[in-house]
Motif scaffolding. Structure first.
Motif, PDB file in Angstrom:
ATOM      1  N   SER A 255      -0.458   7.937   2.732  1.00 61.31           N
ATOM      2  CA  SER A 255      -0.651   9.229   2.060  1.00 61.31           C
ATOM      3  C   SER A 255       0.664   9.938   1.741  1.00 61.31           C
ATOM      4  CB  SER A 255      -1.518  10.152   2.927  1.00 61.31           C
ATOM      5  OG  SER A 255      -0.843  10.496   4.133  1.00 61.31           O
ATOM      6  N   PHE A 256       1.777   9.488   2.337  1.00 59.89           N
ATOM      7  CA  PHE A 256       3.040  10.201   2.165  1.00 59.89           C
ATOM      8  C   PHE A 256       3.482  10.267   0.708  1.00 59.89           C
ATOM      9  CE2 PHE A 256       4.777   9.522   6.764  1.00 59.89           C
ATOM     10  CZ  PHE A 256       3.785  10.365   7.231  1.00 59.89           C
ATOM     11  N   SER A 257       3.252   9.196  -0.039  1.00 58.39           N
ATOM     12  CA  SER A 257       3.662   9.183  -1.440  1.00 58.39           C
ATOM     13  C   SER A 257       2.974  10.286  -2.234  1.00 58.39           C
ATOM     14  CB  SER A 257       3.353   7.822  -2.065  1.00 58.39           C
ATOM     15  OG  SER A 257       3.621   7.837  -3.452  1.00 58.39           O
ATOM     16  N   ALA A 258       1.664  10.435  -2.052  1.00 57.65           N
ATOM     17  CA  ALA A 258       0.916  11.475  -2.762  1.00 57.65           C
ATOM     18  C   ALA A 258       1.360  12.860  -2.321  1.00 57.65           C
ATOM     19  CB  ALA A 258      -0.581  11.292  -2.526  1.00 57.65           C
TER      20      ALA A 258
ATOM     21  N   GLN B  41       0.828  -1.202   0.000  1.00 58.11           N
ATOM     22  CA  GLN B  41       0.000   0.000   0.000  1.00 58.11           C
ATOM     23  C   GLN B  41       0.868   1.261   0.000  1.00 58.11           C
ATOM     24  OE1 GLN B  41      -2.350   0.639   3.516  1.00 58.11           O
ATOM     25  NE2 GLN B  41      -3.827   1.960   2.488  1.00 58.11           N
ATOM     26  N   VAL B  42       2.074   1.132   0.530  1.00 61.56           N
ATOM     27  CA  VAL B  42       3.002   2.261   0.570  1.00 61.56           C
ATOM     28  C   VAL B  42       3.937   2.248  -0.642  1.00 61.56           C
ATOM     29  CG1 VAL B  42       4.927   3.319   1.828  1.00 61.56           C
ATOM     30  CG2 VAL B  42       2.946   2.419   3.075  1.00 61.56           C
ATOM     31  N   VAL B  43       4.609   1.115  -0.866  1.00 61.98           N
ATOM     32  CA  VAL B  43       5.658   1.098  -1.892  1.00 61.98           C
ATOM     33  C   VAL B  43       5.093   1.092  -3.309  1.00 61.98           C
ATOM     34  CG1 VAL B  43       7.272  -0.019  -0.318  1.00 61.98           C
ATOM     35  CG2 VAL B  43       5.900  -1.427  -1.875  1.00 61.98           C
ATOM     36  N   GLY B  44       3.902   0.534  -3.518  1.00 60.34           N
ATOM     37  CA  GLY B  44       3.315   0.537  -4.852  1.00 60.34           C
ATOM     38  C   GLY B  44       3.105   1.943  -5.387  1.00 60.34           C
ATOM     39  N   PRO B  45       2.321   2.787  -4.682  1.00 65.34           N
ATOM     40  CA  PRO B  45       2.147   4.173  -5.135  1.00 65.34           C
ATOM     41  C   PRO B  45       3.457   4.966  -5.152  1.00 65.34           C
ATOM     42  CG  PRO B  45       0.450   3.581  -3.556  1.00 65.34           C
ATOM     43  CD  PRO B  45       1.445   2.457  -3.538  1.00 65.34           C
ATOM     44  N   ALA B  46       4.369   4.652  -4.214  1.00 69.38           N
ATOM     45  CA  ALA B  46       5.619   5.410  -4.139  1.00 69.38           C
ATOM     46  C   ALA B  46       6.465   5.230  -5.397  1.00 69.38           C
ATOM     47  CB  ALA B  46       6.414   4.996  -2.896  1.00 69.38           C
TER      48      ALA B  46
ATOM     49  N   GLY C  65      -1.524  19.807   5.349  1.00 65.18           N
ATOM     50  CA  GLY C  65      -1.576  19.461   6.770  1.00 65.18           C
ATOM     51  C   GLY C  65      -0.222  19.213   7.389  1.00 65.18           C
ATOM     52  N   LEU C  66       0.848  19.646   6.728  1.00 65.39           N
ATOM     53  CA  LEU C  66       2.199  19.386   7.230  1.00 65.39           C
ATOM     54  C   LEU C  66       2.704  20.491   8.151  1.00 65.39           C
ATOM     55  CD1 LEU C  66       3.763  18.002   3.930  1.00 65.39           C
ATOM     56  CD2 LEU C  66       3.093  16.695   5.949  1.00 65.39           C
ATOM     57  N   ILE C  67       2.225  21.721   7.954  1.00 68.07           N
ATOM     58  CA  ILE C  67       2.609  22.838   8.818  1.00 68.07           C
ATOM     59  C   ILE C  67       1.352  23.573   9.263  1.00 68.07           C
ATOM     60  CG2 ILE C  67       4.861  23.146   7.712  1.00 68.07           C
ATOM     61  CD1 ILE C  67       3.666  25.617   6.287  1.00 68.07           C
ATOM     62  N   GLU C  68       1.480  24.310  10.348  1.00 69.24           N
ATOM     63  CA  GLU C  68       0.409  25.215  10.762  1.00 69.24           C
ATOM     64  C   GLU C  68       0.980  26.623  10.863  1.00 69.24           C
ATOM     65  OE1 GLU C  68      -1.319  24.858  14.602  1.00 69.24           O
ATOM     66  OE2 GLU C  68       0.558  24.376  15.622  1.00 69.24           O
ATOM     67  N   ILE C  69       0.189  27.596  10.429  1.00 70.75           N
ATOM     68  CA  ILE C  69       0.575  29.010  10.459  1.00 70.75           C
ATOM     69  C   ILE C  69      -0.400  29.729  11.369  1.00 70.75           C
ATOM     70  CG2 ILE C  69       0.920  31.104   9.103  1.00 70.75           C
ATOM     71  CD1 ILE C  69       1.396  29.276   6.659  1.00 70.75           C
TER      72      ILE C  69
END
Length: 277
Positions: free
Chosen positions: A131-134, A90-95, A204-208
């Motif tokens: 979701s990290f790959s996307a 699920q991770v390496v395929g999309p990556a 969603g990686l940072i907040e300002i």
């Protein structure tokens, strides 16, 4: 096989299509070379779909692919053998599918390599989110460069310029002025920086935030004098000269709100998995 292997956290080998059945079976008792071979096979299948009209571009693609595989293999070989586990499809395929479009971008390519290598490391596997790959695929090199500034959980200053109006009103002049990247300090760069931070915030990686700020006021001195502020001050003078009105209220001065930008919990995990720490 352990209960964890049957819990759904890893892929079902019987459900894998026959075209990749053998490479996947090779990692049931994985070592660095075996896992590297799986990633290589998947990358080869992904990149075989691309057909370039120019021989030069085909050669460059082949070169970039080999460099990608070599760097990935080096990362796997650097890990303790006892930490290597079966990666989740699920991770390496999309990556590997997304990575084929980013071979010519060093920062993005490196993030995919770290994601793939850490997906096969038991110390990181629980942190690796599908979701990290996307997320990586949607990043520009500038996004990656900016995100790396937050390694170690740093909280950095940011500013929002505003025009003050008569009767205590105000109007936004420029939002998300970020000056901590030393390569991006000119007015046109600052505009790109605002776009980059907005994109990272959207993922969603940072907040300002502008409802709090850093205690060290000197960190905000950079917002008092810079190219962008000079431009905004010039625009202010022009508005005053033309007696420009905003809702029947004249513009009085230029000021800025202090703010902070930092990683979210998702961002912290993403950085720990996808960047060299």
């Amino acid at each position: 096989m352990s209960d964890e292997k049957n819990s759904g956290n890893t892929f079902n080998i019987n459900a894998v299509p026959s075209c990749i059945d053998e490479p996947v079976k090779a990692v049931l008792n994985p070592g660095a070379n075996q896992i590297g071979t799986l990633f290589g096979d998947l990358l080869a299948m992904a990149t075989s779909k691309i057909h370039f009209s120019a021989e030069k571009m085909r050669l460059q693609q082949a070169h970039d692919l080999e460099e990608f595989k070599k760097s990935l293999s080096d990362k796997l070989n650097a890990k303790p053998a006892e930490c290597l586990v079966e990666p989740r499809m699920q991770v390496v395929g999309p990556a590997v599918e997304n990575a084929k479009f980013c071979m010519d971008e060093p920062q993005i390519r490196k993030m995919f390599q770290n994601l793939l290598a850490n997906s096969a490391d038991i110390r990181y596997q629980s942190q690796v989110h599908p979701s990290f790959s996307a997320m990586i695929a949607q990043m520009s090199p500038l996004d990656a460069e900016n995100l790396e500034l937050f390694k170690g959980g740093r909280t950095l200053p940011i500013a929002r310029y505003k025009y003050t109006l008569e009767n205590d009103g105000e109007r936004a002049a420029f939002t998300n002025c970020f000056l901590k990247n030393p390569k991006m300090i000119h007015a046109t760069d600052i505009d790109l920086q605002a776009t980059s931070l907005s994109s990272l915030e959207r993922q969603g990686l940072i907040e300002i935030r502008y409802d709090c700020w850093l205690l060290d006021e000197k960190l905000y001195d950079v917002f008092i004098k810079n190219e962008l502020r000079d431009i905004l001050e010039s625009e202010l003078l022009q508005m005053k000269a033309c007696e420009a009105k905003i809702n029947d209220r004249k513009v009085q001065s230029l000021d800025f709100d202090k703010g902070i930008v930092r990683l979210t919990p998702l961002g912290k995990t993403f950085v720990s998995v996808c960047f060299d720490i």
